[in-house]
Design a protein around this motif. Structure first.
Motif, PDB file in Angstrom:
ATOM      1  N   VAL A  40     -70.885 -18.315  38.252  1.00 33.00           N
ATOM      2  CA  VAL A  40     -70.454 -19.390  39.146  1.00 33.00           C
ATOM      3  C   VAL A  40     -71.355 -19.435  40.376  1.00 33.00           C
ATOM      4  O   VAL A  40     -71.802 -20.502  40.792  1.00 33.00           O
ATOM      5  N   TYR A  41     -71.653 -18.274  40.947  1.00 34.51           N
ATOM      6  CA  TYR A  41     -72.500 -18.220  42.144  1.00 34.51           C
ATOM      7  C   TYR A  41     -73.883 -18.818  41.875  1.00 34.51           C
ATOM      8  O   TYR A  41     -74.378 -19.632  42.654  1.00 34.51           O
ATOM      9  N   VAL A  42     -74.506 -18.424  40.782  1.00 29.85           N
ATOM     10  CA  VAL A  42     -75.853 -18.900  40.467  1.00 29.85           C
ATOM     11  C   VAL A  42     -75.869 -20.411  40.248  1.00 29.85           C
ATOM     12  O   VAL A  42     -76.838 -21.086  40.593  1.00 29.85           O
ATOM     13  N   ASN A  43     -74.794 -20.962  39.711  1.00 30.92           N
ATOM     14  CA  ASN A  43     -74.745 -22.390  39.450  1.00 30.92           C
ATOM     15  C   ASN A  43     -74.316 -23.216  40.653  1.00 30.92           C
ATOM     16  O   ASN A  43     -74.457 -24.441  40.625  1.00 30.92           O
ATOM     17  N   VAL A  44     -73.818 -22.592  41.703  1.00 29.27           N
ATOM     18  CA  VAL A  44     -73.342 -23.329  42.874  1.00 29.27           C
ATOM     19  C   VAL A  44     -74.331 -23.246  44.040  1.00 29.27           C
ATOM     20  O   VAL A  44     -74.483 -24.202  44.790  1.00 29.27           O
ATOM     21  N   VAL A  45     -75.004 -22.134  44.198  1.00 28.86           N
ATOM     22  CA  VAL A  45     -75.915 -21.950  45.336  1.00 28.86           C
ATOM     23  C   VAL A  45     -77.261 -22.555  45.002  1.00 28.86           C
ATOM     24  O   VAL A  45     -77.809 -22.263  43.943  1.00 28.86           O
ATOM     25  N   PRO A  46     -77.846 -23.406  45.789  1.00 26.72           N
ATOM     26  CA  PRO A  46     -77.335 -23.930  47.055  1.00 26.72           C
ATOM     27  C   PRO A  46     -76.278 -25.006  46.821  1.00 26.72           C
ATOM     28  O   PRO A  46     -76.406 -25.831  45.923  1.00 26.72           O
ATOM     29  N   TYR A  47     -75.238 -24.972  47.641  1.00 24.88           N
ATOM     30  CA  TYR A  47     -74.120 -25.907  47.507  1.00 24.88           C
ATOM     31  C   TYR A  47     -74.580 -27.322  47.842  1.00 24.88           C
ATOM     32  O   TYR A  47     -75.211 -27.544  48.867  1.00 24.88           O
ATOM     33  N   PRO A  48     -74.266 -28.285  46.970  1.00 26.82           N
ATOM     34  CA  PRO A  48     -74.666 -29.679  47.252  1.00 26.82           C
ATOM     35  C   PRO A  48     -74.021 -30.177  48.541  1.00 26.82           C
ATOM     36  O   PRO A  48     -72.825 -30.032  48.736  1.00 26.82           O
ATOM     37  N   ALA A  49     -74.807 -30.785  49.405  1.00 28.36           N
ATOM     38  CA  ALA A  49     -74.313 -31.200  50.723  1.00 28.36           C
ATOM     39  C   ALA A  49     -73.689 -32.586  50.726  1.00 28.36           C
ATOM     40  O   ALA A  49     -72.866 -32.886  51.574  1.00 28.36           O
ATOM     41  N   GLU A  50     -74.073 -33.441  49.788  1.00 28.55           N
ATOM     42  CA  GLU A  50     -73.541 -34.795  49.818  1.00 28.55           C
ATOM     43  C   GLU A  50     -73.491 -35.372  48.413  1.00 28.55           C
ATOM     44  O   GLU A  50     -74.045 -34.831  47.477  1.00 28.55           O
ATOM     45  N   GLY A  51     -72.791 -36.478  48.295  1.00 28.88           N
ATOM     46  CA  GLY A  51     -72.671 -37.153  47.009  1.00 28.88           C
ATOM     47  C   GLY A  51     -71.553 -36.553  46.157  1.00 28.88           C
ATOM     48  O   GLY A  51     -70.874 -35.609  46.553  1.00 28.88           O
ATOM     49  N   PHE A  94     -68.083 -31.095  42.327  1.00 28.13           N
ATOM     50  CA  PHE A  94     -68.115 -30.406  41.038  1.00 28.13           C
ATOM     51  C   PHE A  94     -67.756 -28.920  41.154  1.00 28.13           C
ATOM     52  O   PHE A  94     -66.920 -28.430  40.389  1.00 28.13           O
ATOM     53  N   PRO A  95     -68.331 -28.168  42.101  1.00 32.77           N
ATOM     54  CA  PRO A  95     -67.944 -26.760  42.216  1.00 32.77           C
ATOM     55  C   PRO A  95     -66.483 -26.574  42.597  1.00 32.77           C
ATOM     56  O   PRO A  95     -65.842 -25.622  42.166  1.00 32.77           O
ATOM     57  N   VAL A  96     -65.946 -27.483  43.391  1.00 32.23           N
ATOM     58  CA  VAL A  96     -64.538 -27.387  43.796  1.00 32.23           C
ATOM     59  C   VAL A  96     -63.633 -27.574  42.589  1.00 32.23           C
ATOM     60  O   VAL A  96     -62.692 -26.804  42.367  1.00 32.23           O
ATOM     61  N   VAL A  97     -63.910 -28.582  41.791  1.00 27.46           N
ATOM     62  CA  VAL A  97     -63.099 -28.852  40.598  1.00 27.46           C
ATOM     63  C   VAL A  97     -63.241 -27.708  39.596  1.00 27.46           C
ATOM     64  O   VAL A  97     -62.249 -27.252  39.021  1.00 27.46           O
ATOM     65  N   ALA A  98     -64.458 -27.228  39.394  1.00 28.04           N
ATOM     66  CA  ALA A  98     -64.668 -26.111  38.470  1.00 28.04           C
ATOM     67  C   ALA A  98     -63.916 -24.870  38.940  1.00 28.04           C
ATOM     68  O   ALA A  98     -63.304 -24.162  38.133  1.00 28.04           O
ATOM     69  N   GLY A  99     -63.941 -24.605  40.233  1.00 29.00           N
ATOM     70  CA  GLY A  99     -63.202 -23.465  40.778  1.00 29.00           C
ATOM     71  C   GLY A  99     -61.701 -23.618  40.601  1.00 29.00           C
ATOM     72  O   GLY A  99     -60.998 -22.651  40.303  1.00 29.00           O
ATOM     73  N   ALA A 100     -61.198 -24.828  40.773  1.00 28.14           N
ATOM     74  CA  ALA A 100     -59.760 -25.073  40.593  1.00 28.14           C
ATOM     75  C   ALA A 100     -59.351 -24.866  39.141  1.00 28.14           C
ATOM     76  O   ALA A 100     -58.304 -24.258  38.864  1.00 28.14           O
ATOM     77  N   VAL A 101     -60.169 -25.341  38.206  1.00 28.02           N
ATOM     78  CA  VAL A 101     -59.864 -25.147  36.783  1.00 28.02           C
ATOM     79  C   VAL A 101     -59.912 -23.668  36.431  1.00 28.02           C
ATOM     80  O   VAL A 101     -59.047 -23.160  35.702  1.00 28.02           O
ATOM     81  N   LEU A 102     -60.891 -22.946  36.942  1.00 28.88           N
ATOM     82  CA  LEU A 102     -60.999 -21.510  36.705  1.00 28.88           C
ATOM     83  C   LEU A 102     -59.784 -20.774  37.268  1.00 28.88           C
ATOM     84  O   LEU A 102     -59.189 -19.925  36.596  1.00 28.88           O
ATOM     85  N   ALA A 103     -59.392 -21.107  38.491  1.00 32.58           N
ATOM     86  CA  ALA A 103     -58.221 -20.471  39.109  1.00 32.58           C
ATOM     87  C   ALA A 103     -56.951 -20.781  38.326  1.00 32.58           C
ATOM     88  O   ALA A 103     -56.111 -19.896  38.111  1.00 32.58           O
ATOM     89  N   LEU A 104     -56.802 -22.020  37.876  1.00 35.68           N
ATOM     90  CA  LEU A 104     -55.625 -22.392  37.091  1.00 35.68           C
ATOM     91  C   LEU A 104     -55.572 -21.596  35.787  1.00 35.68           C
ATOM     92  O   LEU A 104     -54.508 -21.115  35.386  1.00 35.68           O
TER      93      LEU A 104
END
Length: 58
Positions: free
Chosen positions: A6-17, A22-32
């Motif tokens: 997850v870290y390798v696919n998120v860093v650097p975090y997209p700043a706009e658009g 996408f990382p927020v939704v992926a993290g929520a699905v993973l947590a669920l």
């Protein structure tokens, strides 16, 4: 391993658009998924067994 992936696919975090969400939704699905497995381990085991069983008819 999952945290590193997850870290390798998120860093650097997209700043706009829309990519910013996408990382927020992926993290929520993973947590669920983790919450569901911890809350109902017997159900998770049955699902895992069905996914790994060999089925001759598809």
């Amino acid at each position: 391993m999952l945290g590193y992936t997850v870290y390798v696919n998120v860093v650097p975090y997209p700043a706009e658009g829309p990519a910013r969400w996408f990382p927020v939704v992926a993290g929520a699905v993973l947590a669920l998924g983790v919450i569901l497995v911890l809350a109902a381990p017997a159900y998770a085991r049955r699902v895992g067994e069905r996914l790994t069983s060999v089925d001759g008819g598809a």
